[in-house]
Structures are given as C-alpha cells and as structure tokens.
Scaffold this motif. Structure first.
Motif, PDB file in Angstrom:
ATOM      1  N   CYS A 184     -30.979   5.018   4.045  1.00  0.00           N
ATOM      2  CA  CYS A 184     -30.638   3.858   3.226  1.00  0.00           C
ATOM      3  C   CYS A 184     -29.658   2.966   3.975  1.00  0.00           C
ATOM      4  O   CYS A 184     -28.649   3.438   4.511  1.00  0.00           O
ATOM      5  N   LEU A 185     -29.951   1.660   4.011  1.00  0.00           N
ATOM      6  CA  LEU A 185     -29.097   0.705   4.697  1.00  0.00           C
ATOM      7  C   LEU A 185     -28.298  -0.170   3.738  1.00  0.00           C
ATOM      8  O   LEU A 185     -27.652  -1.125   4.162  1.00  0.00           O
ATOM      9  N   LEU A 186     -28.334   0.147   2.454  1.00  0.00           N
ATOM     10  CA  LEU A 186     -27.528  -0.612   1.498  1.00  0.00           C
ATOM     11  C   LEU A 186     -26.045  -0.321   1.731  1.00  0.00           C
ATOM     12  O   LEU A 186     -25.670   0.808   2.043  1.00  0.00           O
ATOM     13  N   PRO A 187     -25.171  -1.314   1.578  1.00  0.00           N
ATOM     14  CA  PRO A 187     -23.740  -1.077   1.797  1.00  0.00           C
ATOM     15  C   PRO A 187     -23.165  -0.142   0.747  1.00  0.00           C
ATOM     16  O   PRO A 187     -23.588  -0.135  -0.407  1.00  0.00           O
ATOM     17  N   ASP A 188     -22.216   0.685   1.176  1.00  0.00           N
ATOM     18  CA  ASP A 188     -21.552   1.593   0.247  1.00  0.00           C
ATOM     19  C   ASP A 188     -20.639   0.822  -0.701  1.00  0.00           C
ATOM     20  O   ASP A 188     -20.354  -0.362  -0.507  1.00  0.00           O
ATOM     21  N   ASN A 189     -20.158   1.524  -1.700  1.00  0.00           N
ATOM     22  CA  ASN A 189     -19.185   0.954  -2.622  1.00  0.00           C
ATOM     23  C   ASN A 189     -17.895   0.617  -1.871  1.00  0.00           C
ATOM     24  O   ASN A 189     -17.640   1.154  -0.785  1.00  0.00           O
ATOM     25  N   ALA A 190     -17.083  -0.267  -2.439  1.00  0.00           N
ATOM     26  CA  ALA A 190     -15.801  -0.622  -1.827  1.00  0.00           C
ATOM     27  C   ALA A 190     -15.003   0.633  -1.529  1.00  0.00           C
ATOM     28  O   ALA A 190     -14.850   1.516  -2.376  1.00  0.00           O
ATOM     29  N   SER A 191     -14.457   0.706  -0.315  1.00  0.00           N
ATOM     30  CA  SER A 191     -13.807   1.939   0.140  1.00  0.00           C
ATOM     31  C   SER A 191     -12.297   1.899   0.032  1.00  0.00           C
ATOM     32  O   SER A 191     -11.641   2.930   0.223  1.00  0.00           O
ATOM     33  N   HIS A 192     -11.718   0.737  -0.256  1.00  0.00           N
ATOM     34  CA  HIS A 192     -10.267   0.595  -0.233  1.00  0.00           C
ATOM     35  C   HIS A 192      -9.722  -0.031  -1.516  1.00  0.00           C
ATOM     36  O   HIS A 192     -10.391  -0.826  -2.168  1.00  0.00           O
ATOM     37  N   GLN A 193      -8.496   0.346  -1.829  1.00  0.00           N
ATOM     38  CA  GLN A 193      -7.687  -0.385  -2.790  1.00  0.00           C
ATOM     39  C   GLN A 193      -6.582  -1.073  -1.997  1.00  0.00           C
ATOM     40  O   GLN A 193      -6.180  -0.597  -0.935  1.00  0.00           O
ATOM     41  N   VAL A 194      -6.116  -2.220  -2.487  1.00  0.00           N
ATOM     42  CA  VAL A 194      -5.157  -3.022  -1.726  1.00  0.00           C
ATOM     43  C   VAL A 194      -3.886  -3.219  -2.534  1.00  0.00           C
ATOM     44  O   VAL A 194      -3.926  -3.700  -3.671  1.00  0.00           O
ATOM     45  N   GLY A 195      -2.768  -2.833  -1.935  1.00  0.00           N
ATOM     46  CA  GLY A 195      -1.473  -2.984  -2.576  1.00  0.00           C
ATOM     47  C   GLY A 195      -0.579  -3.939  -1.799  1.00  0.00           C
ATOM     48  O   GLY A 195      -0.816  -4.227  -0.622  1.00  0.00           O
ATOM     49  N   VAL A 196       0.447  -4.447  -2.480  1.00  0.00           N
ATOM     50  CA  VAL A 196       1.408  -5.356  -1.856  1.00  0.00           C
ATOM     51  C   VAL A 196       2.818  -4.974  -2.283  1.00  0.00           C
ATOM     52  O   VAL A 196       3.043  -4.432  -3.366  1.00  0.00           O
ATOM     53  N   GLY A 197       3.765  -5.272  -1.396  1.00  0.00           N
ATOM     54  CA  GLY A 197       5.178  -5.102  -1.701  1.00  0.00           C
ATOM     55  C   GLY A 197       5.937  -6.345  -1.311  1.00  0.00           C
ATOM     56  O   GLY A 197       5.646  -6.944  -0.260  1.00  0.00           O
ATOM     57  N   GLY A 198       6.888  -6.773  -2.137  1.00  0.00           N
ATOM     58  CA  GLY A 198       7.636  -7.998  -1.870  1.00  0.00           C
ATOM     59  C   GLY A 198       9.074  -7.713  -1.479  1.00  0.00           C
ATOM     60  O   GLY A 198       9.848  -7.188  -2.294  1.00  0.00           O
ATOM     61  N   PHE A 199       9.436  -8.042  -0.226  1.00  0.00           N
ATOM     62  CA  PHE A 199      10.823  -7.910   0.232  1.00  0.00           C
ATOM     63  C   PHE A 199      11.495  -9.267   0.017  1.00  0.00           C
ATOM     64  O   PHE A 199      11.231 -10.230   0.729  1.00  0.00           O
ATOM     65  N   VAL A 200      12.371  -9.321  -1.011  1.00  0.00           N
ATOM     66  CA  VAL A 200      13.012 -10.568  -1.420  1.00  0.00           C
ATOM     67  C   VAL A 200      14.515 -10.442  -1.165  1.00  0.00           C
ATOM     68  O   VAL A 200      15.158  -9.531  -1.699  1.00  0.00           O
ATOM     69  N   ILE A 201      15.070 -11.333  -0.366  1.00  0.00           N
ATOM     70  CA  ILE A 201      16.499 -11.307  -0.075  1.00  0.00           C
ATOM     71  C   ILE A 201      17.076 -12.708  -0.283  1.00  0.00           C
ATOM     72  O   ILE A 201      16.481 -13.706   0.127  1.00  0.00           O
ATOM     73  N   ASN A 202      18.252 -12.769  -0.957  1.00  0.00           N
ATOM     74  CA  ASN A 202      18.833 -14.068  -1.295  1.00  0.00           C
ATOM     75  C   ASN A 202      19.905 -14.483  -0.295  1.00  0.00           C
ATOM     76  O   ASN A 202      20.138 -13.789   0.711  1.00  0.00           O
ATOM     77  N   ASP A 203      20.563 -15.597  -0.581  1.00  0.00           N
ATOM     78  CA  ASP A 203      21.575 -16.130   0.339  1.00  0.00           C
ATOM     79  C   ASP A 203      22.822 -15.255   0.416  1.00  0.00           C
ATOM     80  O   ASP A 203      23.630 -15.391   1.349  1.00  0.00           O
ATOM     81  N   LYS A 204      22.984 -14.367  -0.552  1.00  0.00           N
ATOM     82  CA  LYS A 204      24.143 -13.459  -0.544  1.00  0.00           C
ATOM     83  C   LYS A 204      23.841 -12.161   0.189  1.00  0.00           C
ATOM     84  O   LYS A 204      24.633 -11.219   0.147  1.00  0.00           O
ATOM     85  N   ASN A 205      22.701 -12.120   0.869  1.00  0.00           N
ATOM     86  CA  ASN A 205      22.271 -10.914   1.588  1.00  0.00           C
ATOM     87  C   ASN A 205      22.036  -9.750   0.630  1.00  0.00           C
ATOM     88  O   ASN A 205      22.326  -8.595   0.948  1.00  0.00           O
ATOM     89  N   GLU A 269     -10.549   9.769  -3.449  1.00  0.00           N
ATOM     90  CA  GLU A 269     -11.123   9.721  -2.101  1.00  0.00           C
ATOM     91  C   GLU A 269     -11.208   8.304  -1.530  1.00  0.00           C
ATOM     92  O   GLU A 269     -11.902   8.073  -0.538  1.00  0.00           O
ATOM     93  N   LYS A 270     -10.528   7.346  -2.127  1.00  0.00           N
ATOM     94  CA  LYS A 270     -10.492   5.988  -1.602  1.00  0.00           C
ATOM     95  C   LYS A 270      -9.329   5.844  -0.616  1.00  0.00           C
ATOM     96  O   LYS A 270      -8.345   6.581  -0.667  1.00  0.00           O
ATOM     97  N   SER A 271      -9.459   4.870   0.282  1.00  0.00           N
ATOM     98  CA  SER A 271      -8.385   4.555   1.215  1.00  0.00           C
ATOM     99  C   SER A 271      -7.499   3.460   0.622  1.00  0.00           C
ATOM    100  O   SER A 271      -7.865   2.802  -0.343  1.00  0.00           O
ATOM    101  N   ASP A 272      -6.329   3.283   1.234  1.00  0.00           N
ATOM    102  CA  ASP A 272      -5.346   2.347   0.694  1.00  0.00           C
ATOM    103  C   ASP A 272      -4.797   1.473   1.806  1.00  0.00           C
ATOM    104  O   ASP A 272      -4.412   1.959   2.870  1.00  0.00           O
ATOM    105  N   LEU A 273      -4.782   0.155   1.551  1.00  0.00           N
ATOM    106  CA  LEU A 273      -4.118  -0.805   2.427  1.00  0.00           C
ATOM    107  C   LEU A 273      -2.919  -1.367   1.675  1.00  0.00           C
ATOM    108  O   LEU A 273      -3.060  -1.853   0.547  1.00  0.00           O
ATOM    109  N   PHE A 274      -1.738  -1.312   2.301  1.00  0.00           N
ATOM    110  CA  PHE A 274      -0.521  -1.772   1.648  1.00  0.00           C
ATOM    111  C   PHE A 274       0.169  -2.782   2.551  1.00  0.00           C
ATOM    112  O   PHE A 274       0.534  -2.478   3.696  1.00  0.00           O
TER     113      PHE A 274
END
Length: 365
Positions: A184-205, A269-274
């Motif tokens: 079978c040459l049909l593409p597999d289901n999506a293999s990854h979940q995608v996460g994000v993290g926000g590094f927020v720093i203000n003028d006061k460090n 069994e899914k992979s993760d991109l962060f």
C-alpha cells in the motif's frame, strides 16, 4: 413486458444464462414476447409480439421505459429486470448495485462522498462491494472512506469488506482500501503532535512562569514557562502567543524560535515536536486560567534559573542556556517569513535567521 436498461459491462452473457437457469419458468413464459439484444453499451429488450407498441398497456405487450442517461449507465450495474404479463409486474431479480458517489483525488485514487452514503447496512454492503470492483476495473489506486459518527454503524461492514482504519477524529473515522497488487502506497496517519513553549522576559529581567494544576509528581512545585499544543491549521508562532495568553492573560509578540525538541513514543506511540519561542511581552497584568494553571507570576531570571529541577535536568538547563545566550545576542534564532510556493500555490511560513538585516536580534558567535 417491461425491461430496464443496464450496462453490458456489468451484465455479461454468463449472468444472463445464469438468470435463465435460476428462473426458468419466468424466461419460458416470456420468451415468445421478447428478444434480448446486446450492444457495446446497452442491453435492450425488443418485443416480437405483433401487438407490441410503445404506449400500449394491454395484456401481453411490451411497455418500454426511458433510456438511461450516461450517469445512469455508469451508476447502474445489474438493475431491476421486470416483465408485465396480464397487467401484473413481476421481478426476475432485484439487486441494488449502484456505485457509491465519489470524486477523484490527486493521486489516482477516489474519495467516497460521505454525505451520500446509504444508511441501511445491507444496501451499503451491496453498493460498497460493487464500487470496489468497479474502481478496481478502472485501475484506481486507493479508496478513502470517511464515516461520520451518525453512520458509525457502517464501520463493521467496511472492515469486513477489507477496509482498514487510517485515523479517527471526534466526528468521524477514516478508512482506506488499497486496490492494486503490492504494498500500500497511501500515506500513513499523522505521526506527530506539535507543542510550543513561550519564553517571555520583561524589561525588569523577569520571566513569566506558571505552575500547572495537573502534572506528574516529579514536577510539582516547578515554575516553568507556559506551554501547550498548537491546534489544527495553527501556525507555530501564533500558537505560542495564544498559549501564553490563555494561561496567563499576558499579550505577547513573537520574536524567534530558538530551539526545538524531537522525541518519540510520547502519546499512543506518536512522536512529539516541541518548539521554544522567544516572545516579547505587550502587557503586564496576569490573569490565571484556573482550569489548567495553579498559579502564574513574574519571577527574577536568576531565581528561575536556580530552581533545583532546572539545574538537575540537562534538557531544561540547555533550553535556559540557549534563551540566555539569545538575550545576550550571542545566539541567533529563527524568525518567521511568509513565502509563496508554486508547488502548491499556498502561502507558507518559513523559519530562518537573517544575519544581514538591520533588525537582527543577534550578532552570532
């Protein structure tokens, strides 16, 4: 006698012979009334009785119906063959073998129209079998079958006919069928979940941090950057801004992606991109999301870095080191750029750094 038209490709002579053997009494009674002729496109019935006419409804006469359209010929395989003797209609056979509505995909396959699927399992079984045979004869590649929740009772039927699970969402399950011989040459289901993290720093460090309401025991008490998953059709940079806003109420502006992590077998069994994103704060007033977050605050950068859980974890420590290097303009991240491609005609987000820009955020090493 009344006879419907059907495709000769779908009704070979062997089946007509089989019908006559199966229903000998019907054929013997009506043999003197009709001749069955075969053409490359249609099978038609011609009356031989001298009393036959196109409009007559008297006994022992042939009353023709309208010829089918090209769509009818395509959709009908083995139709309903009826004869009328002494004013009574009888059926020699009646099998619902219409082809399921579908449209072609870009790769030689078809997608069955989920909105026009029959609800009756028996009708669906018959039509599905005939459609698979029809599409295989047309040398199609793969079949995509999307079954919404309200037609989930058809899933066992499809599986029994050889369809396989591909993926499922809240409102539907997708199944596939590979027609050609070989792998079978049909593409597999999506293999990854995608996460994000926000590094927020203000003028006061000070760094914007949160404590999650639900976490593994090892992370209880840890002050961490806001994180979360991006949703369908969401950009990485907009997902990071949204997550920070939802968890803390702080408005931010995306600056750069400074790093990303790739790990496997995380969830079912899914992979993760962060992706770790540097964000610039546009507001200061914190409003905590009580559903997910236990607490949120601005914390001095030095205090944030010295937390034991960060110092003892090589992954956390490296992320913080990268963010600090970025703040000192000793590390260049990836900014987002909107570009069009002729391959798919769409606008895409391409992440890369620009060292020759006047607005660059770093000078590199």
């Amino acid at each position: 006698m009344e006879c419907s038209f059907f495709s000769s490709k779908s009704m070979p002579m062997s089946e007509i012979v089989h019908m006559e053997r199966t229903y000998p009494s019907h054929f013997s009674k009506s043999r003197r009334l009709i001749d069955v002729k075969f053409t490359p496109k249609l099978c038609s019935c011609r009356a031989t009785s001298p009393k036959a006419s196109d409009s007559s409804s008297s006994d022992n006469t042939y009353v023709p119906k309208r010829a089918p359209s090209s769509l009818d010929q395509e959709k009908l395989g083995e139709g309903n063959l009826l004869y009328q003797i002494n004013g009574t209609n009888s059926s020699l056979f009646s099998r619902n073998t219409r082809i399921l509505d579908s449209f072609d995909d870009e790769y030689g396959g078809v997608i069955l129209d989920s909105e026009r699927l029959p609800a009756d399992p028996n009708v669906f079984t018959s039509m599905l079998r005939f459609s698979v045979s029809h599409l295989k004869a047309k040398e199609k590649k793969g079949i995509w079958l999307k079954l919404p929740v309200e037609k989930s009772h058809l899933v066992p039927v499809a599986v029994k006919e050889g369809f396989e699970y591909h993926h499922a969402e809240r409102g539907y399950v997708m199944l596939t069928y590979w027609l050609p011989e070989g792998p079978c040459l049909l593409p597999d289901n999506a293999s990854h979940q995608v996460g994000v993290g926000g590094f927020v720093i203000n003028d006061k460090n000070e760094v914007l941090v949160v404590q999650e309401r639900y976490c593994v025991p090892a992370l209880v008490g840890l002050w961490k950057i806001p994180t979360g998953f991006i949703v369908a059709s969401e950009e990485i940079f907009t997902g990071a801004v949204r997550e920070v806003k939802e968890e803390t109420g702080i408005d931010t502006e995306f600056v750069e992606v400074v790093a990303f992590r790739h790990v496997h077998n995380v969830a079912f069994e899914k992979s993760d991109l962060f992706f770790i994103c540097m964000l610039k704060p546009l507001s200061t007033q914190i409003m905590v999301d009580d559903h997910e977050i236990q607490a949120a605050k601005w914390i001095p950068l030095a205090e944030f870095v010295q937390q034991p859980l960060i110092q003892e974890d090589s992954m956390f420590k490296k992320i913080i080191d990268i963010c600090l290097a970025h703040l000192g303009k000793r590390y260049c991240g990836l900014s987002v750029h909107q570009l069009a491609s002729k391959f798919d005609g769409r606008i895409s987000s391409l992440y890369y750094n620009v060292l020759d820009s006047q607005d660059t955020n770093c000078i590199g090493n």
